[in-house]
Design a protein around this motif. Structure first.
Motif, PDB file in Angstrom:
ATOM      1  N   UNK A   1      12.135  -3.086   4.896  1.00  0.00           N
ATOM      2  CA  UNK A   1      11.529  -2.371   3.774  1.00  0.00           C
ATOM      3  C   UNK A   1      12.569  -1.457   3.130  1.00  0.00           C
ATOM      4  N   UNK A   2      12.717  -1.570   1.818  1.00  0.00           N
ATOM      5  CA  UNK A   2      13.697  -0.777   1.072  1.00  0.00           C
ATOM      6  C   UNK A   2      12.988   0.289   0.240  1.00  0.00           C
ATOM      7  N   UNK A   3      13.544   1.470   0.233  1.00  0.00           N
ATOM      8  CA  UNK A   3      12.986   2.510  -0.623  1.00  0.00           C
ATOM      9  C   UNK A   3      13.228   2.150  -2.086  1.00  0.00           C
ATOM     10  N   UNK A   4      12.269   2.429  -2.925  1.00  0.00           N
ATOM     11  CA  UNK A   4      12.423   2.152  -4.360  1.00  0.00           C
ATOM     12  C   UNK A   4      13.152   3.285  -5.069  1.00  0.00           C
ATOM     13  N   UNK A   5      13.330   4.394  -4.363  1.00  0.00           N
ATOM     14  CA  UNK A   5      14.016   5.529  -4.964  1.00  0.00           C
ATOM     15  C   UNK A   5      13.105   6.483  -5.710  1.00  0.00           C
ATOM     16  N   UNK A   6      11.806   6.149  -5.772  1.00  0.00           N
ATOM     17  CA  UNK A   6      10.861   7.028  -6.470  1.00  0.00           C
ATOM     18  C   UNK A   6      10.781   8.375  -5.767  1.00  0.00           C
ATOM     19  N   UNK A   7      10.791   8.330  -4.428  1.00  0.00           N
ATOM     20  CA  UNK A   7      10.742   9.571  -3.654  1.00  0.00           C
ATOM     21  C   UNK A   7      11.952   9.630  -2.729  1.00  0.00           C
ATOM     22  N   UNK A   8      12.752  10.686  -2.817  1.00  0.00           N
ATOM     23  CA  UNK A   8      13.915  10.816  -1.936  1.00  0.00           C
ATOM     24  C   UNK A   8      13.522  11.016  -0.481  1.00  0.00           C
ATOM     25  N   UNK A   9      12.244  11.306  -0.245  1.00  0.00           N
ATOM     26  CA  UNK A   9      11.748  11.535   1.111  1.00  0.00           C
ATOM     27  C   UNK A   9      11.568  10.232   1.879  1.00  0.00           C
ATOM     28  N   UNK A  10      11.400   9.118   1.156  1.00  0.00           N
ATOM     29  CA  UNK A  10      11.106   7.829   1.794  1.00  0.00           C
ATOM     30  C   UNK A  10      12.394   7.072   2.079  1.00  0.00           C
ATOM     31  N   UNK A  11      12.698   6.809   3.359  1.00  0.00           N
ATOM     32  CA  UNK A  11      13.918   6.084   3.710  1.00  0.00           C
ATOM     33  C   UNK A  11      13.661   4.581   3.790  1.00  0.00           C
ATOM     34  N   UNK A  12      14.743   3.813   3.913  1.00  0.00           N
ATOM     35  CA  UNK A  12      14.601   2.410   4.261  1.00  0.00           C
ATOM     36  C   UNK A  12      13.990   2.329   5.659  1.00  0.00           C
TER      37      UNK A  12
ATOM     38  N   UNK B   1       0.814  -1.226   0.000  1.00  0.00           N
ATOM     39  CA  UNK B   1       0.000   0.000   0.000  1.00  0.00           C
ATOM     40  C   UNK B   1       0.847   1.274   0.000  1.00  0.00           C
ATOM     41  N   UNK B   2       2.142   1.156  -0.292  1.00  0.00           N
ATOM     42  CA  UNK B   2       3.025   2.325  -0.257  1.00  0.00           C
ATOM     43  C   UNK B   2       3.074   3.083  -1.579  1.00  0.00           C
ATOM     44  N   UNK B   3       2.215   2.703  -2.512  1.00  0.00           N
ATOM     45  CA  UNK B   3       2.234   3.343  -3.845  1.00  0.00           C
ATOM     46  C   UNK B   3       3.596   3.194  -4.515  1.00  0.00           C
ATOM     47  N   UNK B   4       4.159   1.997  -4.362  1.00  0.00           N
ATOM     48  CA  UNK B   4       5.458   1.655  -4.968  1.00  0.00           C
ATOM     49  C   UNK B   4       6.628   2.450  -4.390  1.00  0.00           C
ATOM     50  N   UNK B   5       6.442   3.053  -3.221  1.00  0.00           N
ATOM     51  CA  UNK B   5       7.532   3.801  -2.593  1.00  0.00           C
ATOM     52  C   UNK B   5       8.483   2.883  -1.831  1.00  0.00           C
ATOM     53  N   UNK B   6       7.966   1.721  -1.403  1.00  0.00           N
ATOM     54  CA  UNK B   6       8.753   0.757  -0.645  1.00  0.00           C
ATOM     55  C   UNK B   6       8.593  -0.629  -1.242  1.00  0.00           C
ATOM     56  N   UNK B   7       9.611  -1.459  -1.050  1.00  0.00           N
ATOM     57  CA  UNK B   7       9.523  -2.870  -1.447  1.00  0.00           C
ATOM     58  C   UNK B   7      10.118  -3.728  -0.341  1.00  0.00           C
ATOM     59  N   UNK B   8       9.665  -4.966  -0.300  1.00  0.00           N
ATOM     60  CA  UNK B   8      10.157  -5.897   0.719  1.00  0.00           C
ATOM     61  C   UNK B   8      11.587  -6.315   0.414  1.00  0.00           C
ATOM     62  N   UNK B   9      12.390  -6.356   1.444  1.00  0.00           N
ATOM     63  CA  UNK B   9      13.731  -6.899   1.326  1.00  0.00           C
ATOM     64  C   UNK B   9      13.663  -8.420   1.373  1.00  0.00           C
ATOM     65  N   UNK B  10      14.752  -9.082   1.087  1.00  0.00           N
ATOM     66  CA  UNK B  10      14.801 -10.537   1.187  1.00  0.00           C
ATOM     67  C   UNK B  10      14.673 -10.970   2.646  1.00  0.00           C
ATOM     68  N   UNK B  11      14.192 -12.193   2.904  1.00  0.00           N
ATOM     69  CA  UNK B  11      14.045 -12.660   4.288  1.00  0.00           C
ATOM     70  C   UNK B  11      15.352 -12.577   5.065  1.00  0.00           C
ATOM     71  N   UNK B  12      15.240 -12.197   6.333  1.00  0.00           N
ATOM     72  CA  UNK B  12      16.387 -12.133   7.253  1.00  0.00           C
ATOM     73  C   UNK B  12      17.438 -11.125   6.809  1.00  0.00           C
ATOM     74  N   UNK B  13      17.012 -10.110   6.081  1.00  0.00           N
ATOM     75  CA  UNK B  13      17.919  -9.051   5.641  1.00  0.00           C
ATOM     76  C   UNK B  13      17.479  -7.730   6.257  1.00  0.00           C
TER      77      UNK B  13
END
Length: 296
Positions: A171-182, A155-167
């Motif tokens: 949540x990793x920023x997709x880079x679409x918005x510089x305002x959104x951090x990991x 539901x982040x509007x593609x601003x975040x994506x799931x990292x690999x398990x146990x990493x």
């Protein structure tokens, strides 16, 4: 041979016993003594873990001074979609500063509840106890955290994506918005402080949950825990290494890093289901939460 719905019936019966016992101000031990049963047996009945015999049902009815009809007066409720607390969202600016919104959290909580209920329904069909009674609490916390993190990404509007398990981070920023951090997400039960294997500086979503009864009500205390997970609090903010207490106790599962009191204080509350807060209603902590809502 067991039939579909057996687990639900046992759970509903257990809740009925608990309600009647507490209405009479009886402890589990007192009820067990009056019914000539073991206290652990009564505990198992109330948690829906015992396939109780008719003779023992009669003993419990007599100990509670109710008829068999009254004791068995319960019915299975129709499942409805669970929702987050409508007025539970706070400090909008805090979550907006990292490019997210209350609506994203609302949708993520809703999806988490929906999936947890679907898992329980599948377990019931397979004649297995609900998830919260099937896995250890540490594993349950991890599972709820992973589900919630995935729902936030969805539901982040593609601003975040799931990292690999146990990493790290979850949540990793997709880079679409510089305002959104990991973002790293931590989940803990009741008022426990969340922990992990390593202390890492960064942005965190700290979530805490409770186990409620089937009707969504909360009964405080380990012996009174229900089976339905509800997220009661979410905090957000930036943690430094000094906001963790580190330990490496022999026999423990390696190093652990627990968010300390100073770290919890730094984090801002962005969601609180006050009705399900596992706090004494007369205590100062609960009153501070009430004041937080009044200020907002």
């Amino acid at each position: 041979m067991q039939f579909k719905g057996d687990k639900v019936v046992l759970t509903l019966f257990g809740e009925r016993v608990r309600v009647l016992r507490q209405a009479r101000s009886l402890s589990q031990e007192a009820l067990a003594l009056a019914a000539e049963l073991d206290r652990t047996y009564i505990g198992g009945v109330e948690r829906g873990e015992r396939n109780i015999s008719l003779l023992n049902i009669q003993k419990i009815a007599q100990a509670l001074d109710v008829s068999l009809t009254d004791l068995l007066q319960f019915e299975q409720k129709t499942e409805v979609m669970r929702e987050p607390a409508a007025k539970g969202f706070l400090n909008a600016k805090v979550i907006e500063e990292i490019g997210l919104s209350h609506e994203m959290l609302r949708q993520a909580i809703r999806d988490t509840y929906k999936l947890l209920d679907q898992i329980d329904a599948t377990l019931e069909t397979a004649e297995v106890f609900p998830l919260s009674q099937t896995v250890e609490l540490a594993n349950l916390s991890s599972m709820i955290g992973n589900i919630f993190a995935s729902a936030i990404a969805k539901h982040s509007n593609d601003l975040l994506r799931r990292n690999r398990p146990h990493r790290y981070p979850d949540l990793l920023t997709t880079g679409i918005s510089p305002q959104v951090p990991d973002l790293e997400l931590k989940m803990a039960l009741e008022t426990n402080k969340p922990k992990g294997h390593l202390a890492k500086e960064g942005y965190y979503l700290i979530c805490r949950y409770v186990l409620c009864q089937l009707d969504g009500s909360l009964q405080i205390g380990k012996e009174q825990r229900g089976i339905k997970p509800y997220i009661w609090e979410i905090r957000c903010g930036y943690l430094l290494l000094e906001h963790f207490n580190l330990s490496n106790t022999a026999g423990d599962s390696g190093k652990t890093a627990v968010v300390n009191a100073a770290g919890m204080e730094i984090l801002q509350i962005v969601y609180c289901d006050l009705e399900r807060a596992p706090l004494s209603r007369k205590g100062k902590t609960y009153q501070s939460y009430q004041q937080l809502f009044e200020r907002n």
